[in-house]
Design an enzyme around this catalytic site. Structure first.
Site, short mmCIF file in Angstrom:
data_model
loop_
_atom_site.label_atom_id
_atom_site.label_comp_id
_atom_site.label_asym_id
_atom_site.label_seq_id
_atom_site.Cartn_x
_atom_site.Cartn_y
_atom_site.Cartn_z
N GLY A 72 32.74 -35.70 -5.00
CA GLY A 72 33.86 -35.90 -4.10
C GLY A 72 34.35 -34.63 -3.43
O GLY A 72 34.74 -34.64 -2.27
N HIS A 139 37.47 -46.62 16.06
CA HIS A 139 36.62 -46.46 17.24
C HIS A 139 36.74 -45.05 17.82
O HIS A 139 37.81 -44.46 17.87
CB HIS A 139 36.97 -47.51 18.31
#
Length: 209
Positions: A72, A139
């Site tokens: 991580g 997006h």
């Protein structure tokens, strides 16, 4: 020699990825054949019967090996990738069957997409980015290499994230905001303005009333 998928890092995130790879294998993907970790006994006594193949700093990649990084911490992830790459390693993506990826999205090398994650239209996700469970990349967003998104992170439309950032669980970045390289965004933080490189942003913890 046939190809085999090798997990790098068998801690908590690694054990999650073992499960997600098994889900992918049930739909024609590939499960892990073994793991690399600095501790040979990290899976001892667990329900995971993968063989230990060695340490990331010493293992010599074999023909057909493909590695998935389960680390991580962005800096630690980069260091291990560079160690393995210097010895000729190649890396695979791990995309859970429930992840949603727009046909116009671009995924880099070694990307990990966990269950119910989403990468939306025209987004670009850099090499070795991890998008954890129920996190989304909106997006036209760009996520720099080695970045880690913990669970429930929301990067909204046109967000720009530099390399090596870390987002804690439930963090949210509002549209068009830029997050500089190596920034750390704390759990539950809502980022409304641009964040400088190497900055740490956080919210106060809950208090007893």
């Amino acid at each position: 020699m046939g190809s085999r998928l090798i997990l790098v890092g068998a801690g908590g995130f690694g054990r999650e990825l073992i499960n997600w790879a098994e889900d992918a294998a049930a739909q024609g993907g590939q499960a892990f054949a073994g793991y690399l970790d600095m501790h040979a006994d990290v899976l001892a006594g667990s329900a995971y019967a993968l063989p230990w193949l060695g340490t990331p700093d010493a293992y010599v990649p074999q023909t057909g090996d493909a590695f998935v990084i389960a680390i991580g911490d962005p800096a630690g992830k980069r260091a291990v990738v560079e160690q393995l790459r210097a010895r000729g390693a190649r890396f695979a993506r791990l995309v859970h069957p429930s992840a949603v990826v727009a046909r116009t999205a671009v995924l880099g090398e070694g990307v990990v997409l966990c269950p119910h994650s989403m990468v939306s239209a025209d987004a670009r996700v850099g090499d070795f980015v991890a998008v954890n469970t129920l996190s989304s990349v909106g997006h036209d967003a760009v996520v720099g290499a080695y970045t880690t998104l913990s669970g429930h992170v929301d990067l909204t439309g046109h967000v720009q994230v530099g390399e090596g950032c870390f987002f804690g669980s439930g963090a949210r970045v509002l549209p068009k905001v830029r997050v500089g390289a190596r920034a750390r965004i704390g759990a539950g933080a809502t980022i409304m303005r641009n964040v400088a490189e190497d900055a740490t942003m956080f919210t106060m913890p809950a208090k007893k009333l």
